[in-house]
Design an enzyme around this catalytic site. Structure first.
Site, PDB file in Angstrom:
ATOM      1  N   CYS A 128       0.812  -1.223   0.000  1.00 37.54           N
ATOM      2  CA  CYS A 128       0.000   0.000   0.000  1.00 37.54           C
ATOM      3  C   CYS A 128       0.850   1.279   0.000  1.00 37.54           C
ATOM      4  O   CYS A 128       0.552   2.233  -0.728  1.00 37.54           O
ATOM      5  CB  CYS A 128      -0.943  -0.008   1.209  1.00 37.54           C
ATOM      6  SG  CYS A 128      -0.191  -0.608   2.725  1.00 37.54           S
ATOM      7  N   HIS A 243      -2.891   6.285   4.476  1.00 36.27           N
ATOM      8  CA  HIS A 243      -1.473   6.443   4.799  1.00 36.27           C
ATOM      9  C   HIS A 243      -0.985   7.796   4.256  1.00 36.27           C
ATOM     10  O   HIS A 243      -1.435   8.244   3.205  1.00 36.27           O
ATOM     11  CB  HIS A 243      -0.624   5.358   4.120  1.00 36.27           C
ATOM     12  CG  HIS A 243      -0.845   3.969   4.650  1.00 36.27           C
ATOM     13  ND1 HIS A 243      -1.569   3.672   5.782  1.00 36.27           N
ATOM     14  CD2 HIS A 243      -0.389   2.769   4.183  1.00 36.27           C
ATOM     15  CE1 HIS A 243      -1.558   2.361   5.984  1.00 36.27           C
ATOM     16  NE2 HIS A 243      -0.861   1.790   5.031  1.00 36.27           N
TER      17      HIS A 243
HETATM   18  N1  LIG Z   1      -4.758  -3.562   4.963  1.00 35.00           N
HETATM   19  C1  LIG Z   1      -4.033  -2.950   4.020  1.00 35.00           C
HETATM   20  O1  LIG Z   1      -3.873  -1.711   3.974  1.00 35.00           O
HETATM   21  C2  LIG Z   1      -3.401  -3.737   2.947  1.00 35.00           C
HETATM   22  C3  LIG Z   1      -2.906  -3.041   1.853  1.00 35.00           C
HETATM   23  C4  LIG Z   1      -2.297  -3.746   0.846  1.00 35.00           C
HETATM   24  C5  LIG Z   1      -2.208  -5.108   0.931  1.00 35.00           C
HETATM   25  N2  LIG Z   1      -2.695  -5.769   2.015  1.00 35.00           N
HETATM   26  C6  LIG Z   1      -2.598  -7.225   2.024  1.00 35.00           C
HETATM   27  O2  LIG Z   1      -3.894  -7.760   1.771  1.00 35.00           O
HETATM   28  C7  LIG Z   1      -4.039  -8.996   2.459  1.00 35.00           C
HETATM   29  C8  LIG Z   1      -5.271  -8.956   3.353  1.00 35.00           C
HETATM   30  O3  LIG Z   1      -5.111  -7.933   4.309  1.00 35.00           O
HETATM   31  P1  LIG Z   1      -6.276  -7.526   5.339  1.00 35.00           P
HETATM   32  O4  LIG Z   1      -5.827  -6.257   5.912  1.00 35.00           O
HETATM   33  O5  LIG Z   1      -7.611  -7.617   4.692  1.00 35.00           O
HETATM   34  O6  LIG Z   1      -6.158  -8.730   6.418  1.00 35.00           O
HETATM   35  P2  LIG Z   1      -7.241  -9.233   7.483  1.00 35.00           P
HETATM   36  O7  LIG Z   1      -8.209  -8.147   7.800  1.00 35.00           O
HETATM   37  O8  LIG Z   1      -6.444  -9.842   8.569  1.00 35.00           O
HETATM   38  O9  LIG Z   1      -8.045 -10.418   6.722  1.00 35.00           O
HETATM   39  C9  LIG Z   1      -7.422 -11.577   6.271  1.00 35.00           C
HETATM   40  C10 LIG Z   1      -8.445 -12.493   5.599  1.00 35.00           C
HETATM   41  O10 LIG Z   1      -7.723 -13.563   5.006  1.00 35.00           O
HETATM   42  C11 LIG Z   1      -8.396 -14.790   5.240  1.00 35.00           C
HETATM   43  N3  LIG Z   1      -7.424 -15.881   5.184  1.00 35.00           N
HETATM   44  C12 LIG Z   1      -6.295 -16.025   5.915  1.00 35.00           C
HETATM   45  N4  LIG Z   1      -5.644 -17.174   5.594  1.00 35.00           N
HETATM   46  C13 LIG Z   1      -6.378 -17.747   4.615  1.00 35.00           C
HETATM   47  C14 LIG Z   1      -6.245 -18.953   3.872  1.00 35.00           C
HETATM   48  N5  LIG Z   1      -5.234 -19.812   4.038  1.00 35.00           N
HETATM   49  N6  LIG Z   1      -7.188 -19.239   2.949  1.00 35.00           N
HETATM   50  C15 LIG Z   1      -8.230 -18.381   2.747  1.00 35.00           C
HETATM   51  N7  LIG Z   1      -8.418 -17.220   3.426  1.00 35.00           N
HETATM   52  C16 LIG Z   1      -7.497 -16.920   4.352  1.00 35.00           C
HETATM   53  C17 LIG Z   1      -9.025 -14.597   6.600  1.00 35.00           C
HETATM   54  O11 LIG Z   1     -10.099 -15.514   6.732  1.00 35.00           O
HETATM   55  P3  LIG Z   1     -10.991 -15.612   8.088  1.00 35.00           P
HETATM   56  O12 LIG Z   1     -11.774 -14.311   8.090  1.00 35.00           O
HETATM   57  O13 LIG Z   1     -11.882 -16.786   7.873  1.00 35.00           O
HETATM   58  O14 LIG Z   1     -10.041 -15.734   9.211  1.00 35.00           O
HETATM   59  C18 LIG Z   1      -9.456 -13.117   6.540  1.00 35.00           C
HETATM   60  O15 LIG Z   1     -10.760 -13.011   5.990  1.00 35.00           O
HETATM   61  C19 LIG Z   1      -2.716  -9.216   3.217  1.00 35.00           C
HETATM   62  O16 LIG Z   1      -1.878  -9.999   2.434  1.00 35.00           O
HETATM   63  C20 LIG Z   1      -2.173  -7.824   3.349  1.00 35.00           C
HETATM   64  O17 LIG Z   1      -0.789  -7.802   3.492  1.00 35.00           O
HETATM   65  C21 LIG Z   1      -3.308  -5.116   3.005  1.00 35.00           C
END
Ligand SMILES: NC(=O)c1ccc[n+]([C@@H]2O[C@H](COP(=O)([O-])OP(=O)(O)OC[C@H]3O[C@@H](n4cnc5c(N)ncnc54)[C@H](OP(=O)(O)O)[C@@H]3O)[C@@H](O)[C@H]2O)c1
Length: 339
Positions: A128, A243
């Site tokens: 991000c 950010h």
């Molecule tokens: N937040 C940001 O600003 C941002 C920006 C760019 C990129 N990202 C990336 O985007 C991704 C998601 O981030 P987030 O902030 O949304 O995280 P989050 O709120 O922690 O959500 C993670 C989700 O992934 C699911 N999950 C985890 N392991 C899995 C698996 N093995 N198979 C299927 N689903 C799985 C979880 O399922 P459950 O709900 O069932 O536990 C949850 O719904 C990460 O890789 C992060 O680094 C985030």
């Protein structure tokens, strides 16, 4: 126009926003399935979805799979990413697992969309903080040629995911009630604090945390400048969403602040908000929930020639994640990479 079977993998902060962005942009979908670690009903954007557990078979018939799951060996992308490609899906991954993989183009459509031509069915969304910085740098690089970049970030808790948003909310309530303030997501309380650590120390560059190394390496890959000098300091701040970054960028050729403003204003997805005399500059409160990358405080560095200072703000869940991923899919459709 063709319509596509779409899967969103992960229903956390980014997965939820992905669903919203797809609906807001009227993405041509014939089916939208949401997969996560565990099955349940979940209301997203006012609609109740039947979230299914992610399995290999879950990708059968899927044309486009947006991955927004946790990173790492047990995370969705490592377990299911290439398997989804084998089953015919075009994968767009939000996580870090494959960003530096030579098979995987790392794309910000307004910056290096042409790099997608080399795709093998799997494209990565940059980090991000990288996305908003390279978005702001692209028009300036085109005009004057970047020579060196020094960035400091002020990153909101939503960058850590849904659990960190809940933790800051809880800390506010506990603090206001005079209760003990507890922390789990970060090594310290984030409320009324700043934490100069995002991710963990890595061996690649001594003393740099992981997020800083991502910004360095990803910027070089996106601009195809393998040795571009980039230094980053990434700081977590008690802001919910969006950010902010100070960017000091030195160019090969002279460029004035006025020329930079003009180049930025004409670039897709950038909004210049730069009237410091009237207290006008981008802030997370303005950027939250919106699509542009905002740039302000554009000024010549007072002590180094051919160098500008910028203040760059964007919503990390939209341009920094979900929106950029959907724009990649839109571009892939337009260019015939997804049939
Ligand atoms: N937040 C940001 O600003 C941002 C920006 C760019 C990129 N990202 C990336 O985007 C991704 C998601 O981030 P987030 O902030 O949304 O995280 P989050 O709120 O922690 O959500 C993670 C989700 O992934 C699911 N999950 C985890 N392991 C899995 C698996 N093995 N198979 C299927 N689903 C799985 C979880 O399922 P459950 O709900 O069932 O536990 C949850 O719904 C990460 O890789 C992060 O680094 C985030």
């Amino acid at each position: 126009m063709s319509k596509y079977n779409v899967a969103v993998v992960g229903a956390g902060a980014v997965g939820e926003e992905m669903v919203k962005v797809l609906r807001q942009r009227n993405f041509p979908m014939s089916d939208l399935r949401i997969l996560a670690r565990s099955a349940r009903k979940q209301v997203i954007d006012g609609v109740e979805f039947d979230v299914k557990e992610t399995t290999a078979e879950g990708f059968d018939g899927v044309d486009i799979a947006f991955f927004a799951g946790t990173e790492g060996a047990k995370g969705a992308s490592q377990v299911f990413g290439w398997l989804a490609v084998d089953r015919g899906a075009f994968v767009i991954d939000n996580g870090d697992d494959f960003r530096m993989d030579p098979r995987v183009p790392l794309i910000v459509p307004e910056v290096n969309g042409d790099d997608m031509a080399k795709h093998q069915g799997f494209v990565a969304n940059p980090n991000c903080s990288t996305i908003q910085m390279v978005h702001a740098l692209a028009p300036l690089h085109k005009k004057a040629g970047m020579k060196r970049v020094v960035v400091s970030t002020y990153q909101s808790v939503s960058g850590t995911g849904g659990a960190a948003i809940r933790e800051l909310n809880q800390q506010i309530k506990d603090y206001a009630a005079g209760n003990e303030v507890k922390n789990q997501q970060y090594p310290y309380q984030i409320l009324a604090n700043l934490i100069p650590q995002i991710s963990s120390l890595k061996s690649d560059y001594e003393g740099y945390y992981g997020e800083e190394i991502k910004m360095i390496k990803e910027t070089r890959k996106i601009f195809n400048i393998p040795n571009l000098p980039v230094s980053a300091t990434c700081v977590r701040v008690p802001v919910f969403r969006a950010h902010s970054e100070t960017v000091n960028v030195e160019f090969d050729n002279p460029i004035t602040a006025a020329e930079a403003r003009e180049a930025l204003a004409g670039w897709p997805g950038i909004e210049v908000m730069d009237d410091p005399a009237n207290n006008k500059y981008p802030m997370p409160l303005f950027a939250e929930g919106t699509d542009p990358t905002y740039v302000g405080r554009i000024r010549q560095d007072s002590c180094n020639p051919n160098t500008l200072d910028l203040w760059v703000v964007a919503d990390n869940i939209r341009k920094g994640a979900a929106l950029n991923a959907v724009q990649i899919a839109e571009m892939a459709i337009e260019r015939g990479y997804i049939k």
